[in-house]
Design a protein around this motif. Structure first.
Motif, PDB file in Angstrom:
ATOM      1  N   GLN A  57      31.663 -23.697 -21.221  1.00 27.77           N
ATOM      2  CA  GLN A  57      32.328 -23.881 -19.937  1.00 27.77           C
ATOM      3  C   GLN A  57      31.416 -24.671 -19.010  1.00 27.77           C
ATOM      4  O   GLN A  57      30.349 -24.182 -18.626  1.00 27.77           O
ATOM      5  CB  GLN A  57      32.667 -22.528 -19.301  1.00 27.77           C
ATOM      6  CG  GLN A  57      33.662 -21.697 -20.096  1.00 27.77           C
ATOM      7  CD  GLN A  57      33.975 -20.374 -19.421  1.00 27.77           C
ATOM      8  OE1 GLN A  57      33.265 -19.929 -18.529  1.00 27.77           O
ATOM      9  NE2 GLN A  57      35.050 -19.737 -19.852  1.00 27.77           N
ATOM     10  N   SER A  58      31.828 -25.883 -18.680  1.00 25.39           N
ATOM     11  CA  SER A  58      31.046 -26.750 -17.786  1.00 25.39           C
ATOM     12  C   SER A  58      29.605 -26.883 -18.261  1.00 25.39           C
ATOM     13  O   SER A  58      28.659 -26.833 -17.462  1.00 25.39           O
ATOM     14  CB  SER A  58      31.085 -26.205 -16.348  1.00 25.39           C
ATOM     15  OG  SER A  58      32.414 -26.114 -15.884  1.00 25.39           O
ATOM     16  N   GLY A  59      29.448 -27.016 -19.562  1.00 19.51           N
ATOM     17  CA  GLY A  59      28.123 -27.198 -20.130  1.00 19.51           C
ATOM     18  C   GLY A  59      27.334 -25.918 -20.313  1.00 19.51           C
ATOM     19  O   GLY A  59      26.193 -25.953 -20.775  1.00 19.51           O
ATOM     20  N   LYS A  60      27.923 -24.777 -19.965  1.00 14.76           N
ATOM     21  CA  LYS A  60      27.243 -23.498 -20.121  1.00 14.76           C
ATOM     22  C   LYS A  60      27.874 -22.705 -21.260  1.00 14.76           C
ATOM     23  O   LYS A  60      29.055 -22.876 -21.576  1.00 14.76           O
ATOM     24  CB  LYS A  60      27.321 -22.684 -18.823  1.00 14.76           C
ATOM     25  CG  LYS A  60      26.624 -23.337 -17.642  1.00 14.76           C
ATOM     26  CD  LYS A  60      26.737 -22.460 -16.403  1.00 14.76           C
ATOM     27  CE  LYS A  60      26.031 -23.084 -15.219  1.00 14.76           C
ATOM     28  NZ  LYS A  60      26.144 -22.237 -13.998  1.00 14.76           N
ATOM     29  N   LEU A  61      27.076 -21.821 -21.862  1.00 13.98           N
ATOM     30  CA  LEU A  61      27.545 -20.996 -22.970  1.00 13.98           C
ATOM     31  C   LEU A  61      27.972 -19.624 -22.447  1.00 13.98           C
ATOM     32  O   LEU A  61      27.136 -18.814 -22.035  1.00 13.98           O
ATOM     33  CB  LEU A  61      26.441 -20.832 -24.017  1.00 13.98           C
ATOM     34  CG  LEU A  61      26.020 -22.095 -24.764  1.00 13.98           C
ATOM     35  CD1 LEU A  61      24.836 -21.802 -25.675  1.00 13.98           C
ATOM     36  CD2 LEU A  61      27.186 -22.653 -25.581  1.00 13.98           C
ATOM     37  N   HIS A  62      29.273 -19.393 -22.453  1.00 12.77           N
ATOM     38  CA  HIS A  62      29.835 -18.102 -22.053  1.00 12.77           C
ATOM     39  C   HIS A  62      29.888 -17.236 -23.313  1.00 12.77           C
ATOM     40  O   HIS A  62      30.604 -17.541 -24.258  1.00 12.77           O
ATOM     41  CB  HIS A  62      31.227 -18.320 -21.461  1.00 12.77           C
ATOM     42  CG  HIS A  62      31.882 -17.070 -20.971  1.00 12.77           C
ATOM     43  ND1 HIS A  62      33.045 -17.089 -20.221  1.00 12.77           N
ATOM     44  CD2 HIS A  62      31.568 -15.753 -21.119  1.00 12.77           C
ATOM     45  CE1 HIS A  62      33.407 -15.854 -19.931  1.00 12.77           C
ATOM     46  NE2 HIS A  62      32.527 -15.026 -20.479  1.00 12.77           N
ATOM     47  N   VAL A  63      29.118 -16.158 -23.299  1.00  9.80           N
ATOM     48  CA  VAL A  63      28.883 -15.385 -24.525  1.00  9.80           C
ATOM     49  C   VAL A  63      29.216 -13.914 -24.305  1.00  9.80           C
ATOM     50  O   VAL A  63      28.942 -13.353 -23.240  1.00  9.80           O
ATOM     51  CB  VAL A  63      27.398 -15.512 -24.958  1.00  9.80           C
ATOM     52  CG1 VAL A  63      27.103 -14.648 -26.177  1.00  9.80           C
ATOM     53  CG2 VAL A  63      27.069 -16.968 -25.251  1.00  9.80           C
ATOM     54  N   ARG A  64      29.815 -13.308 -25.335  1.00 10.91           N
ATOM     55  CA  ARG A  64      29.969 -11.853 -25.357  1.00 10.91           C
ATOM     56  C   ARG A  64      29.255 -11.318 -26.588  1.00 10.91           C
ATOM     57  O   ARG A  64      29.377 -11.866 -27.685  1.00 10.91           O
ATOM     58  CB  ARG A  64      31.436 -11.440 -25.391  1.00 10.91           C
ATOM     59  CG  ARG A  64      31.633  -9.905 -25.319  1.00 10.91           C
ATOM     60  CD  ARG A  64      33.106  -9.532 -25.260  1.00 10.91           C
ATOM     61  NE  ARG A  64      33.802  -9.972 -26.454  1.00 10.91           N
ATOM     62  CZ  ARG A  64      34.991 -10.576 -26.440  1.00 10.91           C
ATOM     63  NH1 ARG A  64      35.600 -10.812 -25.297  1.00 10.91           N
ATOM     64  NH2 ARG A  64      35.564 -10.953 -27.572  1.00 10.91           N
ATOM     65  N   VAL A  65      28.487 -10.244 -26.394  1.00 12.24           N
ATOM     66  CA  VAL A  65      27.721  -9.615 -27.469  1.00 12.24           C
ATOM     67  C   VAL A  65      28.072  -8.131 -27.487  1.00 12.24           C
ATOM     68  O   VAL A  65      28.045  -7.470 -26.440  1.00 12.24           O
ATOM     69  CB  VAL A  65      26.199  -9.788 -27.247  1.00 12.24           C
ATOM     70  CG1 VAL A  65      25.425  -9.260 -28.436  1.00 12.24           C
ATOM     71  CG2 VAL A  65      25.853 -11.244 -26.990  1.00 12.24           C
ATOM     72  N   GLU A  66      28.407  -7.601 -28.662  1.00  9.21           N
ATOM     73  CA  GLU A  66      28.762  -6.183 -28.774  1.00  9.21           C
ATOM     74  C   GLU A  66      27.942  -5.510 -29.878  1.00  9.21           C
ATOM     75  O   GLU A  66      27.123  -6.145 -30.520  1.00  9.21           O
ATOM     76  CB  GLU A  66      30.266  -6.033 -29.020  1.00  9.21           C
ATOM     77  CG  GLU A  66      31.108  -6.501 -27.831  1.00  9.21           C
ATOM     78  CD  GLU A  66      32.602  -6.319 -28.022  1.00  9.21           C
ATOM     79  OE1 GLU A  66      33.331  -6.338 -27.018  1.00  9.21           O
ATOM     80  OE2 GLU A  66      33.041  -6.154 -29.186  1.00  9.21           O
ATOM     81  N   ASP A  67      28.184  -4.210 -30.065  1.00 11.52           N
ATOM     82  CA  ASP A  67      27.396  -3.383 -30.998  1.00 11.52           C
ATOM     83  C   ASP A  67      25.916  -3.488 -30.639  1.00 11.52           C
ATOM     84  O   ASP A  67      25.078  -3.924 -31.427  1.00 11.52           O
ATOM     85  CB  ASP A  67      27.644  -3.804 -32.448  1.00 11.52           C
ATOM     86  CG  ASP A  67      27.010  -2.834 -33.449  1.00 11.52           C
ATOM     87  OD1 ASP A  67      26.782  -1.661 -33.079  1.00 11.52           O
ATOM     88  OD2 ASP A  67      26.730  -3.249 -34.590  1.00 11.52           O
ATOM     89  N   ILE A  68      25.599  -3.063 -29.421  1.00  9.12           N
ATOM     90  CA  ILE A  68      24.260  -3.242 -28.857  1.00  9.12           C
ATOM     91  C   ILE A  68      23.291  -2.196 -29.407  1.00  9.12           C
ATOM     92  O   ILE A  68      23.579  -1.000 -29.418  1.00  9.12           O
ATOM     93  CB  ILE A  68      24.297  -3.142 -27.319  1.00  9.12           C
ATOM     94  CG1 ILE A  68      25.313  -4.141 -26.741  1.00  9.12           C
ATOM     95  CG2 ILE A  68      22.910  -3.372 -26.733  1.00  9.12           C
ATOM     96  CD1 ILE A  68      25.038  -5.586 -27.087  1.00  9.12           C
ATOM     97  N   ARG A  69      22.141  -2.675 -29.837  1.00  3.42           N
ATOM     98  CA  ARG A  69      21.074  -1.791 -30.311  1.00  3.42           C
ATOM     99  C   ARG A  69      19.735  -2.280 -29.768  1.00  3.42           C
ATOM    100  O   ARG A  69      19.536  -3.475 -29.569  1.00  3.42           O
ATOM    101  CB  ARG A  69      21.018  -1.770 -31.842  1.00  3.42           C
ATOM    102  CG  ARG A  69      22.337  -1.394 -32.510  1.00  3.42           C
ATOM    103  CD  ARG A  69      22.256  -1.494 -34.020  1.00  3.42           C
ATOM    104  NE  ARG A  69      23.575  -1.429 -34.634  1.00  3.42           N
ATOM    105  CZ  ARG A  69      23.800  -1.566 -35.935  1.00  3.42           C
ATOM    106  NH1 ARG A  69      22.770  -1.772 -36.757  1.00  3.42           N
ATOM    107  NH2 ARG A  69      25.028  -1.502 -36.413  1.00  3.42           N
ATOM    108  N   VAL A  70      18.857  -1.334 -29.520  1.00  2.00           N
ATOM    109  CA  VAL A  70      17.480  -1.658 -29.143  1.00  2.00           C
ATOM    110  C   VAL A  70      16.602  -1.181 -30.290  1.00  2.00           C
ATOM    111  O   VAL A  70      16.494   0.018 -30.543  1.00  2.00           O
ATOM    112  CB  VAL A  70      17.077  -0.978 -27.823  1.00  2.00           C
ATOM    113  CG1 VAL A  70      15.625  -1.296 -27.487  1.00  2.00           C
ATOM    114  CG2 VAL A  70      17.991  -1.433 -26.689  1.00  2.00           C
ATOM    115  N   LEU A  71      16.006  -2.123 -31.017  1.00  2.94           N
ATOM    116  CA  LEU A  71      15.262  -1.794 -32.238  1.00  2.94           C
ATOM    117  C   LEU A  71      13.771  -1.695 -31.965  1.00  2.94           C
ATOM    118  O   LEU A  71      13.260  -2.320 -31.045  1.00  2.94           O
ATOM    119  CB  LEU A  71      15.534  -2.857 -33.300  1.00  2.94           C
ATOM    120  CG  LEU A  71      17.015  -3.056 -33.671  1.00  2.94           C
ATOM    121  CD1 LEU A  71      17.152  -4.174 -34.692  1.00  2.94           C
ATOM    122  CD2 LEU A  71      17.617  -1.765 -34.217  1.00  2.94           C
TER     123      LEU A  71
END
Length: 214
Positions: free
Chosen positions: A200-214
């Motif tokens: 979008q307008s040169g930017k990366l619109h991102v969704r990230v799921e299944d979040i883990r802190v390793l």
């Protein structure tokens, strides 16, 4: 002079304004003073000329977190939003319906599902009474001192959504990648499954799921 001072462009929301631009407007109205910005001391005096948004981000996002673990990108806010969107599920999902949690509500809780020891203050932007899933912005603790706060105590982080700033590798659909939520107080890399990448307008619109802190 207060009129010459500029906030750092972090759009962290800790001052209670939605963005640094909004903070400047509130200053002009006399509703805010520079000291209301948590970065005021860092961005004043000799360092003031080097405390712009780009410089701050370059200095802060080194590509490794506090434990030396690398991350591919930083996930920051969408346009005119105070933070990346955080998608959460309270341990007691029924509270969303029982307490009538709706957009605009302030929710307090700790992301215990990921083991984070820090309590977060969130502003709800979407609430699903069927699943109990809340989409929120992370805002400063000052908001919790005003009005009604709904303390869900503990929640799972389901996902994040925002604009990605590439540090080592661009987000790629279908991959589990390491990333840093912008201005994470623990400076800890997260991992998640990238299930949306839009340009979008040169930017990366991102969704990230299944979040883990390793």
């Amino acid at each position: 002079m207060a009129g010459d001072w500029q906030p750092p462009g972090k759009d962290c929301g800790a001052c209670g304004a939605a963005s640094c631009a909004d903070f400047l407007v509130l200053m002009q109205r006399g509703e805010k003073v520079p000291e209301d910005c948590p970065f005021h001391a860092l961005c004043s005096g000799p360092a003031a000329g080097t405390c712009g948004a780009d410089t701050a981000r370059d200095a802060e996002y080194s590509g490794t977190d506090v434990s030396g673990r690398s991350y591919d990108f930083v996930l920051g806010p969408l346009t005119n939003e105070p933070s990346a969107r955080k998608i959460i599920l309270p341990f007691r999902a029924d509270l969303v319906e029982r307490w009538n949690i709706v957009p605009g509500d302030i929710v307090l809780g700790r992301p215990m599902g990921q083991g984070c020891p820090v309590q977060h203050v969130l502003r709800v932007i979407d609430a699903n009474p069927v699943t109990g899933v809340l989409t929120c912005h992370t805002i400063g603790p000052k908001a919790a001192r005003k009005g009604t706060v709904k303390d869900v105590q503990a929640y799972h982080v389901i996902g994040f959504e925002g604009f990605a700033m590439v540090v080592k590798k661009a987000p790629e659909f279908g991959l589990r990648q390491s990333f840093l939520p912008s201005f994470c107080m623990m400076d800890t890399a997260h991992t998640g499954f990238v299930n949306m990448v839009l340009v979008q307008s040169g930017k990366l619109h991102v969704r990230v799921e299944d979040i883990r802190v390793l």
